[in-house]
Scaffold this active site. Structure first.
Site, PDB file in Angstrom:
ATOM      1  N   SER A  27       1.003  -1.128   0.204  1.00 37.45           N
ATOM      2  CA  SER A  27      -0.104  -0.103   0.042  1.00 37.45           C
ATOM      3  C   SER A  27       0.994   1.171   0.220  1.00 37.45           C
ATOM      4  CB  SER A  27      -1.092  -0.053   0.927  1.00 37.45           C
ATOM      5  OG  SER A  27      -1.488  -1.384   1.565  1.00 37.45           O
TER       6      SER A  27
ATOM      7  N   HIS B 202      -3.538  -1.611  -4.057  1.00 37.12           N
ATOM      8  CA  HIS B 202      -4.937  -1.718  -4.026  1.00 37.12           C
ATOM      9  C   HIS B 202      -5.532  -0.258  -3.902  1.00 37.12           C
ATOM     10  CE1 HIS B 202      -5.187  -1.389   0.440  1.00 37.12           C
ATOM     11  NE2 HIS B 202      -4.017  -1.502   0.210  1.00 37.12           N
TER      12      HIS B 202
END
Lengths: 78, 249
Positions: free
Chosen positions: B129, B152
């Protein structure tokens, strides 16, 4: 607040509401926030200093345990 | 009298002059045996500083204690000190992080990217992330063969209002991350977006997990490697930097 992590929010934020015992102390030239973990010991949470070198001092890293005597007892004072 | 007041009074009565006393040094030695089961490591003078980014990247909110955290308010002044230091010539950043606060992560990444000293990042375990922009912020990046990087979409925590503005806001926040990553690595924006919104790969989310070499194939990371190759690259960059300075003189 924007959290960007693959971990589920419940795992990350669990126990957020629990109050913690923070107190502010000055040791030497550095002011710091400590978290009391027992009567005689506290843990460094963060430093409040404008001297960037304080943040590289290995004895002042967050998580370090500081004995209460360090800032109460004159003889063992830094 | 409260502890704080006492401590401050002491400060006024007697200005401390000397360095930490020897009992403190002894206790560190004892600690290293107790905590790590080993004697204190021999002191090696190094011109490289190692910065570790582990666990959650803590931002505006203090994380509950079950999280291992990297505190950005501590890392930022460290980077200032490192930039100023005359001894430190290169910085090795080791990442094993599950992401965290977007603003804090981007702050660290921008600081590393704007350092004038050579920097090398090494992703071990995971750089997920918001760890992705930090991983690409250095001059040269490595990933261990087994390490993974999850890409994501950003999620909002707390109260989310179901209006188009919420989506636009998230899109804007996402763009900040995407722009930083594409500016500091070789991955094209379209490819990064495609990885971010890919369906069918993650069990609980949309997005992609890149393992080791896959991160190089998409252009995110420069090379697969470990500690040895990272240090060697950093030393090479330091040499190059020195040669540049000499050349200018």
């Amino acid at each position: 607040m924007l959290l960007y992590t693959p971990l589920p929010m419940e795992v990350v934020l669990e126990g957020l509401e629990k109050a913690r015992d923070y107190h502010e102390v000055q040791i030497g030239d550095v002011t710091m926030i400590l978290e009391r973990i027992s009567d005689s010991e506290s843990k460094i949470v963060k430093l409040i200093s404008t001297n960037p070198n304080d943040f590289l001092n290995p004895t002042l890293q967050p998580g370090k345990i500081v004995s209460a005597t360090l800032f109460l007892d004159k003889n063992s004072y830094l | 009298m409260s502890k704080k007041v006492k401590a401050q009074n002491l400060e006024h009565e007697e200005k401390p002059s000397s360095k930490p006393q020897t009992t403190a040094e002894n206790s560190t030695k004892d600690d290293s045996i107790k905590e790590f089961g080993q004697l204190e490591l021999p002191e090696v003078k190094s011109n490289i500083h190692c910065l570790t980014i582990i666990g959650q990247i803590e931002g505006h909110l203090v994380m509950p204690p079950q999280n291992k955290t990297t505190k950005y308010e501590h890392i930022l002044p460290q980077l200032v000190a490192l930039e100023q230091s005359t001894e430190v010539q290169g910085i090795l950043i080791i990442l094993n992080t599950v992401g965290g606060d977007v603003e804090a992560g981007l702050a660290i990444a921008e600081m590393i990217a704007s350092l004038s000293k050579p920097t090398v990042t090494l992703v071990l375990g995971g750089g997920h992330s918001i760890g992705v922009p930090i991983a690409v912020s250095s001059d040269y990046s490595f990933i261990a063969e087994t390490a993974t990087m999850t890409i994501h979409p950003i999620r909002l925590s707390g109260l989310v209002i179901g209006v188009p503005q919420t989506y636009e806001y998230l899109d804007k926040m996402q763009d900040r991350v995407i722009r930083f990553v594409t500016r500091h690595s070789n991955i094209p924006e379209a490819k990064f977006r495609e990885l971010m919104f890919r369906t069918g790969e993650l069990a609980r989310d949309i997005g992609t997990v890149l393992v080791g070499k896959e991160a190089i194939d998409v252009g995110l990371i420069d090379e697969v490697g470990g500690l040895g190759s990272a240090i060697k690259k950093l030393k090479d960059l330091i040499e190059l930097c020195r040669a540049d300075i000499k050349g200018e003189m």
